[in-house]
Design a protein around this motif. Structure first.
Motif, PDB file in Angstrom:
ATOM      1  N   HIS A 143       0.817  -1.208   0.000  1.00 14.21           N
ATOM      2  CA  HIS A 143       0.000   0.000   0.000  1.00 14.21           C
ATOM      3  C   HIS A 143       0.857   1.267   0.000  1.00 14.21           C
ATOM      4  O   HIS A 143       1.765   1.435   0.820  1.00 14.21           O
ATOM      5  N   GLY A 144       0.561   2.150  -0.949  1.00 11.22           N
ATOM      6  CA  GLY A 144       1.216   3.448  -0.995  1.00 11.22           C
ATOM      7  C   GLY A 144       2.582   3.466  -1.643  1.00 11.22           C
ATOM      8  O   GLY A 144       3.253   4.506  -1.613  1.00 11.22           O
ATOM      9  N   ARG A 145       3.002   2.338  -2.228  1.00  5.75           N
ATOM     10  CA  ARG A 145       4.326   2.291  -2.863  1.00  5.75           C
ATOM     11  C   ARG A 145       4.223   1.687  -4.254  1.00  5.75           C
ATOM     12  O   ARG A 145       3.385   0.800  -4.499  1.00  5.75           O
ATOM     13  N   PRO A 146       5.090   2.103  -5.199  1.00  8.53           N
ATOM     14  CA  PRO A 146       5.126   1.446  -6.500  1.00  8.53           C
ATOM     15  C   PRO A 146       5.520  -0.024  -6.325  1.00  8.53           C
ATOM     16  O   PRO A 146       6.401  -0.346  -5.517  1.00  8.53           O
ATOM     17  N   HIS A 147       4.874  -0.902  -7.080  1.00 11.62           N
ATOM     18  CA  HIS A 147       5.230  -2.325  -7.005  1.00 11.62           C
ATOM     19  C   HIS A 147       4.974  -2.994  -8.345  1.00 11.62           C
ATOM     20  O   HIS A 147       4.131  -2.563  -9.135  1.00 11.62           O
ATOM     21  N   PHE A 148       5.725  -4.080  -8.576  1.00 11.41           N
ATOM     22  CA  PHE A 148       5.643  -4.839  -9.827  1.00 11.41           C
ATOM     23  C   PHE A 148       5.987  -6.286  -9.501  1.00 11.41           C
ATOM     24  O   PHE A 148       6.763  -6.553  -8.578  1.00 11.41           O
ATOM     25  N   HIS A 149       5.418  -7.227 -10.283  1.00 14.63           N
ATOM     26  CA  HIS A 149       5.505  -8.627  -9.905  1.00 14.63           C
ATOM     27  C   HIS A 149       5.792  -9.526 -11.109  1.00 14.63           C
ATOM     28  O   HIS A 149       5.188  -9.366 -12.170  1.00 14.63           O
ATOM     29  N   VAL A 150       6.706 -10.463 -10.894  1.00 13.61           N
ATOM     30  CA  VAL A 150       7.075 -11.438 -11.920  1.00 13.61           C
ATOM     31  C   VAL A 150       6.963 -12.835 -11.319  1.00 13.61           C
ATOM     32  O   VAL A 150       7.483 -13.088 -10.225  1.00 13.61           O
ATOM     33  N   SER A 151       6.267 -13.734 -12.009  1.00 11.97           N
ATOM     34  CA  SER A 151       6.145 -15.118 -11.543  1.00 11.97           C
ATOM     35  C   SER A 151       6.633 -16.067 -12.622  1.00 11.97           C
ATOM     36  O   SER A 151       6.262 -15.934 -13.792  1.00 11.97           O
ATOM     37  N   LEU A 152       7.464 -17.027 -12.197  1.00  6.15           N
ATOM     38  CA  LEU A 152       7.951 -18.053 -13.108  1.00  6.15           C
ATOM     39  C   LEU A 152       7.296 -19.379 -12.751  1.00  6.15           C
ATOM     40  O   LEU A 152       7.450 -19.873 -11.629  1.00  6.15           O
ATOM     41  N   VAL A 153       6.537 -19.905 -13.696  1.00  8.04           N
ATOM     42  CA  VAL A 153       5.870 -21.194 -13.499  1.00  8.04           C
ATOM     43  C   VAL A 153       6.801 -22.261 -14.065  1.00  8.04           C
ATOM     44  O   VAL A 153       6.691 -22.676 -15.219  1.00  8.04           O
ATOM     45  N   VAL A 154       7.741 -22.665 -13.221  1.00  2.00           N
ATOM     46  CA  VAL A 154       8.799 -23.589 -13.610  1.00  2.00           C
ATOM     47  C   VAL A 154       9.104 -24.486 -12.414  1.00  2.00           C
ATOM     48  O   VAL A 154       9.012 -24.042 -11.262  1.00  2.00           O
ATOM     49  N   ASP A 155       9.423 -25.755 -12.672  1.00  2.73           N
ATOM     50  CA  ASP A 155       9.688 -26.685 -11.562  1.00  2.73           C
ATOM     51  C   ASP A 155       8.579 -26.580 -10.512  1.00  2.73           C
ATOM     52  O   ASP A 155       8.831 -26.307  -9.336  1.00  2.73           O
ATOM     53  N   VAL A 156       7.346 -26.786 -10.953  1.00  2.00           N
ATOM     54  CA  VAL A 156       6.183 -26.587 -10.087  1.00  2.00           C
ATOM     55  C   VAL A 156       6.094 -27.755  -9.095  1.00  2.00           C
ATOM     56  O   VAL A 156       5.357 -28.719  -9.281  1.00  2.00           O
ATOM     57  N   SER A 157       6.870 -27.643  -8.034  1.00  2.09           N
ATOM     58  CA  SER A 157       6.895 -28.680  -7.003  1.00  2.09           C
ATOM     59  C   SER A 157       5.599 -28.641  -6.201  1.00  2.09           C
ATOM     60  O   SER A 157       4.951 -27.595  -6.098  1.00  2.09           O
ATOM     61  N   PRO A 158       5.196 -29.762  -5.612  1.00  2.00           N
ATOM     62  CA  PRO A 158       3.937 -29.774  -4.860  1.00  2.00           C
ATOM     63  C   PRO A 158       4.019 -29.059  -3.523  1.00  2.00           C
ATOM     64  O   PRO A 158       2.995 -28.708  -2.947  1.00  2.00           O
ATOM     65  N   TYR A 159       5.245 -28.829  -3.033  1.00  2.00           N
ATOM     66  CA  TYR A 159       5.425 -28.224  -1.720  1.00  2.00           C
ATOM     67  C   TYR A 159       6.260 -26.950  -1.828  1.00  2.00           C
ATOM     68  O   TYR A 159       6.897 -26.685  -2.844  1.00  2.00           O
ATOM     69  N   CYS A 160       6.296 -26.201  -0.738  1.00  2.00           N
ATOM     70  CA  CYS A 160       6.994 -24.925  -0.684  1.00  2.00           C
ATOM     71  C   CYS A 160       8.513 -25.106  -0.801  1.00  2.00           C
ATOM     72  O   CYS A 160       9.059 -26.151  -0.439  1.00  2.00           O
ATOM     73  N   ASP A 161       9.194 -24.063  -1.256  1.00  2.00           N
ATOM     74  CA  ASP A 161      10.655 -24.067  -1.308  1.00  2.00           C
ATOM     75  C   ASP A 161      11.278 -24.009   0.077  1.00  2.00           C
ATOM     76  O   ASP A 161      12.501 -24.074   0.221  1.00  2.00           O
ATOM     77  N   CYS A 162      10.441 -23.861   1.118  1.00  2.00           N
ATOM     78  CA  CYS A 162      10.934 -23.896   2.491  1.00  2.00           C
ATOM     79  C   CYS A 162      11.316 -25.304   2.923  1.00  2.00           C
ATOM     80  O   CYS A 162      11.983 -25.478   3.940  1.00  2.00           O
ATOM     81  N   HIS A 163      10.881 -26.315   2.178  1.00  2.00           N
ATOM     82  CA  HIS A 163      11.273 -27.686   2.486  1.00  2.00           C
ATOM     83  C   HIS A 163      12.751 -27.879   2.145  1.00  2.00           C
ATOM     84  O   HIS A 163      13.261 -27.289   1.195  1.00  2.00           O
ATOM     85  N   ALA A 164      13.412 -28.731   2.906  1.00  2.00           N
ATOM     86  CA  ALA A 164      14.823 -29.038   2.637  1.00  2.00           C
ATOM     87  C   ALA A 164      14.959 -30.108   1.564  1.00  2.00           C
ATOM     88  O   ALA A 164      16.014 -30.704   1.399  1.00  2.00           O
ATOM     89  N   GLU A 165      13.876 -30.333   0.837  1.00  2.00           N
ATOM     90  CA  GLU A 165      13.853 -31.273  -0.292  1.00  2.00           C
ATOM     91  C   GLU A 165      12.753 -30.809  -1.233  1.00  2.00           C
ATOM     92  O   GLU A 165      11.945 -29.959  -0.887  1.00  2.00           O
ATOM     93  N   ASN A 166      12.747 -31.316  -2.429  1.00  2.00           N
ATOM     94  CA  ASN A 166      11.638 -31.005  -3.331  1.00  2.00           C
ATOM     95  C   ASN A 166      11.257 -32.249  -4.109  1.00  2.00           C
ATOM     96  O   ASN A 166      12.123 -33.029  -4.520  1.00  2.00           O
ATOM     97  N   ASP A 167       9.963 -32.441  -4.271  1.00  2.00           N
ATOM     98  CA  ASP A 167       9.471 -33.564  -5.056  1.00  2.00           C
ATOM     99  C   ASP A 167       9.503 -33.181  -6.540  1.00  2.00           C
ATOM    100  O   ASP A 167       9.752 -32.029  -6.897  1.00  2.00           O
TER     101      ASP A 167
END
Length: 369
Positions: free
Chosen positions: A266-290
């Motif tokens: 809110h109140g600031r310029p913002h812009f967003h980029v999303s890459l739909v790549v390596d769409v793992s089922p779980y978050c990147d916070c996991h110490a592994e990825n499926d």
């Protein structure tokens, strides 16, 4: 509200243009350089550096594209994230920087510095009032993020076991929350002490400003009548014995995340980029990825994070599940890939609440370049 423009390009390349050059062209076509004044301003590029052991995080090469474009405009860019609530490789700024450098995010590879926005122990925060917040009255945001003039989010779009998927709103809302902010989003209650892990060192007690912690027989305990839920004890404990209860419903978690996103943007310029790549089922916070649940789709960009998340979700749901993935093995009864993988989640609750708050709209026009 009129349709928001979401720009898209696939990952196909030519002899004349590689993926990084294509990303630069996408960002320019979407108008980031045209509509945001970067000169002499601090631009925070919010990104997830990846938990050590996870291999699905975004390569640092993508972030360098944004850094170079911003620096060409005279802007001062830095990569940033906040410390984690849970025990892992990014729970304090020193470990977090180690993780970032291990995964390739160094000033030499990206062209800018990495700043952990909520400080050494996740307690360096700014309290941001949330107008019309139904669940959050004051969001606790990493201080360096609130110090920035411009917010750019670079998101790895993937699944998530609590929110359905992680995209722009999760990267901003959850990712920019301090440790106490993350606890507020995840929990209806207050932190507790695992007595088996506690050694009675007293660090939690010294960091409690409200006299809520006592130590008896070399074990700490928290008086929830005095505790205000600031989360400082979690960061202070050297034994990882203090934890948040994690007892909030997924729908309310998503709505709180939307309110935190409002506080950041809110109140600031913002812009967003999303890459739909390596769409793992779980978050990147996991110490592994499926393995990925769908094929790689492409790169998306927009000034509207709500429209961007909606467009990415639609693009993923249009894909055929990859053989051998978790998605391939579950029953497809929800007509939604993310809900099929995580049936207790409802990703739409975040987008609907963000739309209600005026962050953006789920109604979008997809422009392919």
């Amino acid at each position: 509200m009129s349709k928001s423009k979401v720009y898209f390009t696939n990952f196909r390349t030519t002899l004349q243009e590689n993926q990084l050059q294509k990303l630069a062209r996408l960002v320019k076509a979407a108008g980031m350089l045209e509509h945001i004044q970067f000169k002499d301003r601090y631009a925070a590029i919010k990104i997830h550096f990846g938990e050590p052991g996870n291999m699905a995080f975004l390569r640092p090469n993508y972030s360098k594209v944004l850094v170079d474009l911003i620096r060409e405009q005279g802007g001062r860019a830095f990569l940033t994230d906040c410390n984690t609530l849970y025990v892992g490789g990014r729970k304090n700024a020193l470990d977090h920087l180690d993780a970032a450098y291990t995964n390739g995010y160094s000033p030499f590879s990206t062209g800018c510095h990495v700043i952990i926005a909520d400080g050494l122990k996740g307690t360096d925060e700014t309290l941001v009032p949330v107008e019309n917040g139904e669940y959050v009255k004051e969001a606790k945001i990493g201080h360096a993020i609130m110090d920035a003039d411009i917010i750019i989010s670079l998101n790895h779009f993937k699944g998530h076991e609590a929110t359905g998927f992680g995209g722009a709103l999760k990267n901003i809302g959850m990712g920019c929350g301090s440790r106490a902010g993350k606890m507020e989003m995840h929990s209806a209650g207050k932190p507790f002490v695992d007595q088996a892990l506690c050694v009675g060192c007293g660090f939690c007690q010294k960091n409690c400003a409200h006299g809520a912690i006592t130590i008896t027989s070399r074990k700490a305990s928290i008086d929830h009548n005095k505790c205000v839920g600031c989360g400082r004890c979690i960061g202070a404990c050297p034994m990882d014995a203090v934890s948040a209860p994690g007892d909030e419903s997924n729908d309310i978690l998503n709505r709180k995340m939307a309110e935190y996103s409002w506080a950041v943007l809110h109140g600031r310029p913002h812009f967003h980029v999303s890459l739909v790549v390596d769409v793992s089922p779980y978050c990147d916070c996991h110490a592994e990825n499926d393995v990925p649940i769908v094929p790689d789709v492409g790169m998306f960009a927009s000034f509207d994070p709500v429209a961007l998340d909606m467009a990415c979700a639609d693009a993923v749901n249009a894909q055929t599940p990859l053989k051998g993935s978790v998605l391939d093995e579950v029953e497809h009864c929800h007509h939604d890939h993310f809900t099929d993988v995580h049936p207790t989640t409802n990703w739409k609750s975040c987008l609907e609440h963000a739309e209600k708050l005026g962050i953006g709209t789920t109604d979008y026009e997809l422009i392919t370049i």
